[in-house]
Design a protein around this motif. Structure first.
Motif, PDB file in Angstrom:
ATOM      1  N   ALA A 295       1.019  -2.149   4.748  1.00  0.00           N
ATOM      2  CA  ALA A 295       1.847  -2.440   5.633  1.00  0.00           C
ATOM      3  C   ALA A 295       3.220  -2.187   5.455  1.00  0.00           C
ATOM      4  CB  ALA A 295       1.368  -3.973   6.167  1.00  0.00           C
ATOM      5  N   GLY A 296       3.623  -2.692   4.191  1.00  0.00           N
ATOM      6  CA  GLY A 296       4.856  -2.523   3.717  1.00  0.00           C
ATOM      7  C   GLY A 296       5.308  -0.855   3.640  1.00  0.00           C
ATOM      8  N   ILE A 297       4.440   0.111   3.190  1.00  0.00           N
ATOM      9  CA  ILE A 297       4.704   1.492   3.303  1.00  0.00           C
ATOM     10  C   ILE A 297       4.946   1.871   4.757  1.00  0.00           C
ATOM     11  CG2 ILE A 297       3.771   3.661   2.827  1.00  0.00           C
ATOM     12  CD1 ILE A 297       2.621   2.618   0.058  1.00  0.00           C
ATOM     13  N   VAL A 298       3.992   1.638   5.578  1.00  0.00           N
ATOM     14  CA  VAL A 298       4.076   1.899   6.984  1.00  0.00           C
ATOM     15  C   VAL A 298       5.338   1.615   7.629  1.00  0.00           C
ATOM     16  CG1 VAL A 298       3.137   1.678   9.301  1.00  0.00           C
ATOM     17  CG2 VAL A 298       1.766   2.209   7.358  1.00  0.00           C
ATOM     18  N   SER A 299       5.806   0.271   7.234  1.00  0.00           N
ATOM     19  CA  SER A 299       6.933  -0.323   7.776  1.00  0.00           C
ATOM     20  C   SER A 299       8.153   0.561   7.267  1.00  0.00           C
ATOM     21  CB  SER A 299       7.268  -1.786   7.748  1.00  0.00           C
ATOM     22  OG  SER A 299       6.202  -2.347   8.220  1.00  0.00           O
ATOM     23  N   LEU A 300       8.178   0.636   5.936  1.00  0.00           N
ATOM     24  CA  LEU A 300       9.388   1.307   5.267  1.00  0.00           C
ATOM     25  C   LEU A 300       9.372   2.761   5.579  1.00  0.00           C
ATOM     26  CD1 LEU A 300      11.522   1.002   3.158  1.00  0.00           C
ATOM     27  CD2 LEU A 300       9.885   1.498   1.480  1.00  0.00           C
ATOM     28  N   VAL A 301       8.370   3.515   5.846  1.00  0.00           N
ATOM     29  CA  VAL A 301       8.523   5.038   6.422  1.00  0.00           C
ATOM     30  C   VAL A 301       8.996   4.858   7.742  1.00  0.00           C
ATOM     31  CG1 VAL A 301       6.968   7.064   7.025  1.00  0.00           C
ATOM     32  CG2 VAL A 301       6.664   5.905   4.620  1.00  0.00           C
ATOM     33  N   SER A 302       8.345   4.186   8.541  1.00  0.00           N
ATOM     34  CA  SER A 302       9.110   4.143   9.977  1.00  0.00           C
ATOM     35  C   SER A 302      10.557   3.863  10.129  1.00  0.00           C
ATOM     36  CB  SER A 302       8.181   3.209  10.899  1.00  0.00           C
ATOM     37  OG  SER A 302       6.852   3.420  10.900  1.00  0.00           O
TER      38      SER A 302
END
Length: 112
Positions: A99-106
């Motif tokens: 979830a952190g990676i998805v949010s950060l990339v976004s």
């Protein structure tokens, strides 16, 4: 007669630590629901609700796990050599990192 174990030590502290972790995960998911919609659109709702659902499920698993460990420690035979496994920490860690990676990339992919 002496008690079998000290009820104020490790099992309760571990259960409280897991509860705090799950509540922090729940709070992070709700913050993501507030912050991510302009960036991810409808996907932010899916990501946030998945986090909320996982936090609630983990809270129930943590409660059941604590009760099981408490019951094992309270038996006169003592605890077995292996009481639990590491699936719970692995599930929480994996999903939080994802979830952190998805949010950060976004967030980083926003073009100003």
């Amino acid at each position: 007669m002496t008690p079998l174990f000290d009820p104020g030590l490790q099992p309760e502290r571990t259960a409280l630590a897991w509860q705090r972790t799950c509540l922090a995960f729940l709070a992070g998911s709700l913050v993501a629901l507030r912050v991510l919609p302009p960036i991810l659109g409808p996907w932010s709702l899916l990501l946030s609700m998945a986090g909320v659902l996982e936090a609630v499920l983990l809270l129930s698993v943590v409660r059941r796990r604590y009760l099981r460990h408490h019951q094992i420690l309270a038996t006169p035979d003592g605890p077995p050599s292996r009481v639990g496994d590491g699936r719970l920490p692995a599930a929480l860690g994996t999903s939080a990192v994802f979830a952190g990676i998805v949010s950060l990339v976004s967030v980083l992919s926003i073009r100003t």
